[in-house]
Design a protein around this motif. Structure first.
Motif, PDB file in Angstrom:
ATOM      1  N   LYS A  57     -14.600  13.621 -16.692  1.00  0.00           N
ATOM      2  CA  LYS A  57     -15.848  13.309 -17.382  1.00  0.00           C
ATOM      3  C   LYS A  57     -15.628  13.293 -18.880  1.00  0.00           C
ATOM      4  O   LYS A  57     -14.930  14.153 -19.425  1.00  0.00           O
ATOM      5  CB  LYS A  57     -16.906  14.357 -17.023  1.00  0.00           C
ATOM      6  CG  LYS A  57     -18.325  14.027 -17.495  1.00  0.00           C
ATOM      7  CD  LYS A  57     -19.315  15.046 -16.957  1.00  0.00           C
ATOM      8  CE  LYS A  57     -20.723  14.705 -17.393  1.00  0.00           C
ATOM      9  NZ  LYS A  57     -21.720  15.701 -16.893  1.00  0.00           N
ATOM     10  N   GLY A  58     -16.185  12.293 -19.532  1.00  0.00           N
ATOM     11  CA  GLY A  58     -16.077  12.204 -20.983  1.00  0.00           C
ATOM     12  C   GLY A  58     -14.656  12.163 -21.474  1.00  0.00           C
ATOM     13  O   GLY A  58     -13.873  11.308 -21.077  1.00  0.00           O
ATOM     14  N   ILE A  70       0.861  -1.183   0.000  1.00  0.00           N
ATOM     15  CA  ILE A  70       0.000   0.000   0.000  1.00  0.00           C
ATOM     16  C   ILE A  70       0.897   1.233   0.000  1.00  0.00           C
ATOM     17  O   ILE A  70       1.660   1.456   0.943  1.00  0.00           O
ATOM     18  CB  ILE A  70      -0.916   0.018   1.233  1.00  0.00           C
ATOM     19  CG1 ILE A  70      -1.753  -1.273   1.293  1.00  0.00           C
ATOM     20  CG2 ILE A  70      -1.833   1.240   1.209  1.00  0.00           C
ATOM     21  CD1 ILE A  70      -2.521  -1.450   2.593  1.00  0.00           C
ATOM     22  N   VAL A  71       0.856   1.996  -1.091  1.00  0.00           N
ATOM     23  CA  VAL A  71       1.664   3.207  -1.186  1.00  0.00           C
ATOM     24  C   VAL A  71       0.758   4.422  -1.049  1.00  0.00           C
ATOM     25  O   VAL A  71      -0.429   4.364  -1.379  1.00  0.00           O
ATOM     26  CB  VAL A  71       2.472   3.282  -2.504  1.00  0.00           C
ATOM     27  CG1 VAL A  71       3.519   2.180  -2.559  1.00  0.00           C
ATOM     28  CG2 VAL A  71       1.545   3.194  -3.718  1.00  0.00           C
ATOM     29  N   GLU A  72       1.330   5.532  -0.561  1.00  0.00           N
ATOM     30  CA  GLU A  72       0.519   6.705  -0.264  1.00  0.00           C
ATOM     31  C   GLU A  72       0.842   7.899  -1.156  1.00  0.00           C
ATOM     32  O   GLU A  72       0.426   9.013  -0.878  1.00  0.00           O
ATOM     33  CB  GLU A  72       0.677   7.063   1.220  1.00  0.00           C
ATOM     34  CG  GLU A  72       0.221   5.923   2.131  1.00  0.00           C
ATOM     35  CD  GLU A  72       0.377   6.214   3.609  1.00  0.00           C
ATOM     36  OE1 GLU A  72       0.459   7.413   3.987  1.00  0.00           O
ATOM     37  OE2 GLU A  72       0.421   5.250   4.396  1.00  0.00           O
ATOM     38  N   SER A  73       1.596   7.660  -2.222  1.00  0.00           N
ATOM     39  CA  SER A  73       1.840   8.706  -3.220  1.00  0.00           C
ATOM     40  C   SER A  73       2.157   8.048  -4.549  1.00  0.00           C
ATOM     41  O   SER A  73       2.658   6.924  -4.597  1.00  0.00           O
ATOM     42  CB  SER A  73       2.996   9.627  -2.809  1.00  0.00           C
ATOM     43  OG  SER A  73       4.217   8.929  -2.868  1.00  0.00           O
ATOM     44  N   ASN A  74       1.851   8.756  -5.646  1.00  0.00           N
ATOM     45  CA  ASN A  74       2.144   8.237  -6.986  1.00  0.00           C
ATOM     46  C   ASN A  74       3.422   8.875  -7.509  1.00  0.00           C
ATOM     47  O   ASN A  74       3.458   9.490  -8.559  1.00  0.00           O
ATOM     48  CB  ASN A  74       0.970   8.479  -7.937  1.00  0.00           C
ATOM     49  CG  ASN A  74       0.628   9.949  -8.096  1.00  0.00           C
ATOM     50  OD1 ASN A  74       0.715  10.715  -7.145  1.00  0.00           O
ATOM     51  ND2 ASN A  74       0.223  10.355  -9.290  1.00  0.00           N
ATOM     52  N   TYR A 127      -3.110   1.992  -3.983  1.00  0.00           N
ATOM     53  CA  TYR A 127      -2.679   3.398  -3.958  1.00  0.00           C
ATOM     54  C   TYR A 127      -3.659   4.225  -3.142  1.00  0.00           C
ATOM     55  O   TYR A 127      -4.844   4.292  -3.463  1.00  0.00           O
ATOM     56  CB  TYR A 127      -2.575   3.922  -5.396  1.00  0.00           C
ATOM     57  CG  TYR A 127      -2.449   5.428  -5.520  1.00  0.00           C
ATOM     58  CD1 TYR A 127      -1.501   6.126  -4.773  1.00  0.00           C
ATOM     59  CD2 TYR A 127      -3.269   6.146  -6.393  1.00  0.00           C
ATOM     60  CE1 TYR A 127      -1.377   7.505  -4.885  1.00  0.00           C
ATOM     61  CE2 TYR A 127      -3.146   7.521  -6.520  1.00  0.00           C
ATOM     62  CZ  TYR A 127      -2.207   8.196  -5.765  1.00  0.00           C
ATOM     63  OH  TYR A 127      -2.087   9.556  -5.873  1.00  0.00           O
ATOM     64  N   LEU A 128      -3.157   4.829  -2.072  1.00  0.00           N
ATOM     65  CA  LEU A 128      -3.939   5.773  -1.279  1.00  0.00           C
ATOM     66  C   LEU A 128      -3.455   7.178  -1.620  1.00  0.00           C
ATOM     67  O   LEU A 128      -2.267   7.472  -1.497  1.00  0.00           O
ATOM     68  CB  LEU A 128      -3.751   5.511   0.221  1.00  0.00           C
ATOM     69  CG  LEU A 128      -4.040   4.090   0.725  1.00  0.00           C
ATOM     70  CD1 LEU A 128      -3.840   4.011   2.228  1.00  0.00           C
ATOM     71  CD2 LEU A 128      -5.447   3.648   0.344  1.00  0.00           C
ATOM     72  N   ASP A 129      -4.349   8.039  -2.014  1.00  0.00           N
ATOM     73  CA  ASP A 129      -3.981   9.372  -2.488  1.00  0.00           C
ATOM     74  C   ASP A 129      -3.792  10.316  -1.303  1.00  0.00           C
ATOM     75  O   ASP A 129      -4.549  11.258  -1.105  1.00  0.00           O
ATOM     76  CB  ASP A 129      -5.063   9.890  -3.435  1.00  0.00           C
ATOM     77  CG  ASP A 129      -4.622  11.112  -4.217  1.00  0.00           C
ATOM     78  OD1 ASP A 129      -3.409  11.382  -4.260  1.00  0.00           O
ATOM     79  OD2 ASP A 129      -5.492  11.802  -4.786  1.00  0.00           O
ATOM     80  N   LEU A 130      -2.743  10.058  -0.518  1.00  0.00           N
ATOM     81  CA  LEU A 130      -2.475  10.838   0.695  1.00  0.00           C
ATOM     82  C   LEU A 130      -1.271  11.768   0.554  1.00  0.00           C
ATOM     83  O   LEU A 130      -1.035  12.617   1.406  1.00  0.00           O
ATOM     84  CB  LEU A 130      -2.251   9.889   1.883  1.00  0.00           C
ATOM     85  CG  LEU A 130      -3.460   9.024   2.267  1.00  0.00           C
ATOM     86  CD1 LEU A 130      -3.071   8.023   3.351  1.00  0.00           C
ATOM     87  CD2 LEU A 130      -4.613   9.890   2.738  1.00  0.00           C
ATOM     88  N   ALA A 146      -9.264   9.221 -12.659  1.00  0.00           N
ATOM     89  CA  ALA A 146      -7.971   9.032 -13.313  1.00  0.00           C
ATOM     90  C   ALA A 146      -6.866   9.389 -12.329  1.00  0.00           C
ATOM     91  O   ALA A 146      -7.039  10.277 -11.489  1.00  0.00           O
ATOM     92  CB  ALA A 146      -7.864   9.911 -14.557  1.00  0.00           C
ATOM     93  N   VAL A 147      -5.735   8.685 -12.438  1.00  0.00           N
ATOM     94  CA  VAL A 147      -4.556   9.030 -11.652  1.00  0.00           C
ATOM     95  C   VAL A 147      -3.620   9.809 -12.561  1.00  0.00           C
ATOM     96  O   VAL A 147      -3.120   9.287 -13.552  1.00  0.00           O
ATOM     97  CB  VAL A 147      -3.837   7.777 -11.114  1.00  0.00           C
ATOM     98  CG1 VAL A 147      -2.578   8.179 -10.345  1.00  0.00           C
ATOM     99  CG2 VAL A 147      -4.765   6.974 -10.213  1.00  0.00           C
ATOM    100  N   ILE A 148      -3.402  11.088 -12.238  1.00  0.00           N
ATOM    101  CA  ILE A 148      -2.476  11.915 -12.996  1.00  0.00           C
ATOM    102  C   ILE A 148      -1.440  12.454 -12.011  1.00  0.00           C
ATOM    103  O   ILE A 148      -1.406  12.030 -10.857  1.00  0.00           O
ATOM    104  CB  ILE A 148      -3.208  13.052 -13.749  1.00  0.00           C
ATOM    105  CG1 ILE A 148      -3.933  13.983 -12.759  1.00  0.00           C
ATOM    106  CG2 ILE A 148      -4.206  12.475 -14.744  1.00  0.00           C
ATOM    107  CD1 ILE A 148      -4.568  15.184 -13.428  1.00  0.00           C
ATOM    108  N   GLY A 149      -0.615  13.379 -12.456  1.00  0.00           N
ATOM    109  CA  GLY A 149       0.491  13.839 -11.619  1.00  0.00           C
ATOM    110  C   GLY A 149       0.105  14.285 -10.232  1.00  0.00           C
ATOM    111  O   GLY A 149       0.794  13.993  -9.253  1.00  0.00           O
ATOM    112  N   ARG A 150      -1.024  14.983 -10.098  1.00  0.00           N
ATOM    113  CA  ARG A 150      -1.376  15.515  -8.775  1.00  0.00           C
ATOM    114  C   ARG A 150      -2.162  14.520  -7.927  1.00  0.00           C
ATOM    115  O   ARG A 150      -2.524  14.818  -6.793  1.00  0.00           O
ATOM    116  CB  ARG A 150      -2.160  16.823  -8.918  1.00  0.00           C
ATOM    117  CG  ARG A 150      -3.523  16.693  -9.573  1.00  0.00           C
ATOM    118  CD  ARG A 150      -4.219  18.071  -9.581  1.00  0.00           C
ATOM    119  NE  ARG A 150      -5.548  18.015 -10.162  1.00  0.00           N
ATOM    120  CZ  ARG A 150      -5.803  18.209 -11.443  1.00  0.00           C
ATOM    121  NH1 ARG A 150      -4.808  18.459 -12.273  1.00  0.00           N
ATOM    122  NH2 ARG A 150      -7.042  18.163 -11.898  1.00  0.00           N
TER     123      ARG A 150
END
Length: 231
Positions: free
Chosen positions: A227-228, A63-67, A89-92, A217-221
């Motif tokens: 949407k769409g 379990i990672v907390e950053s991308n 992935y936890l977006d922390l 979506a997972v992007i840089g931030r």
């Protein structure tokens, strides 16, 4: 070349980093930090890198907390990847890894504090990082010098003492194994999508994109709602 499993078992940090370079594209401090944190977690938990059966069964979860680059160091070292459903992935936004066993949901969390590790960075490296990476400018010579310094720091990160990290035993709530969904063909784009990502309009199936529905979506931030055709 030796296998990754054998390199991890032998604690050949430099060998693991060579594999990680190919996977990640370059060598940097946080890639190496992911390797070091993974080894600490694996030793504390008493587990090795995922083998064939372990990856199919999702026997161990990371379990990672950053991308960030850190996550790629974790994937290479532990064998827990996004594709084999063993990476969560936890977006922390924290440089942290929790390695957990499905058998009893015991785990080890390893956290790295960026401020504490600043002492390993020469001032030149920090200045060049701000200019080349943060500000997206800098000459080719400056970029080359940054990568040289980054690699030097990365090798230091591989050998960081354990007490540079916050290491704690944790109990993780059970996480379901990845379910297997049937596929349904979108009536607009004619492409197959998982049934769980299909919506119906007037009895016809549409993928989320064609339906103009919101998805993630997972992007840089981090994780964002789109949407769409926004991504």
């Amino acid at each position: 070349m030796l296998t990754l499993n054998s390199l991890v078992e032998a604690r050949d940090y430099e060998g693991i980093l060579r594999y990680a370079r190919e996977f990640h594209g370059h060598v940097c401090p946080y890639l190496a930090l992911g390797i070091r944190a993974s080894i600490i977690a694996m030793e504390e938990l008493g587990v090795g890198r995922l083998d064939y059966e372990g990856s199919v069964d999702e026997r161990i979860l990371a379990i990672v907390e950053s991308n960030s680059c850190f996550a790629d160091g974790v994937q290479v070292t532990t064998g827990c990847t996004l594709g084999n459903n063993s990476l969560i992935y936890l977006d922390l936004g924290k440089t942290a890894l929790t390695l957990v066993k499905r058998s009893d949901w015991t785990g080890v969390r390893v956290y790295a504090d960026g401020e504490r590790l600043r002492k390993y960075y020469p001032p030149e490296a920090v200045e060049l990082f701000d200019k080349v990476v943060k500000e997206r400018r800098g000459t080719p010579e400056e970029r080359k010098r940054l990568w040289e310094l980054w690699e030097e720091i990365a090798y230091k990160m591989l050998r960081l003492p354990k007490d540079e990290f916050k290491v704690e035993r944790v109990k993780v709530r059970p996480i379901e194994p990845a379910p297997i969904f049937e596929s349904v063909r979108c009536s607009r784009c004619n492409e197959l999508a998982m049934a769980s990502r299909i919506v119906y309009r007037n009895g016809k199936p549409f993928c989320l994109k064609c339906a103009g529905e919101k998805y993630y979506a997972v992007i840089g931030r981090g994780i964002v709602e789109v949407k769409g055709d926004e991504v």
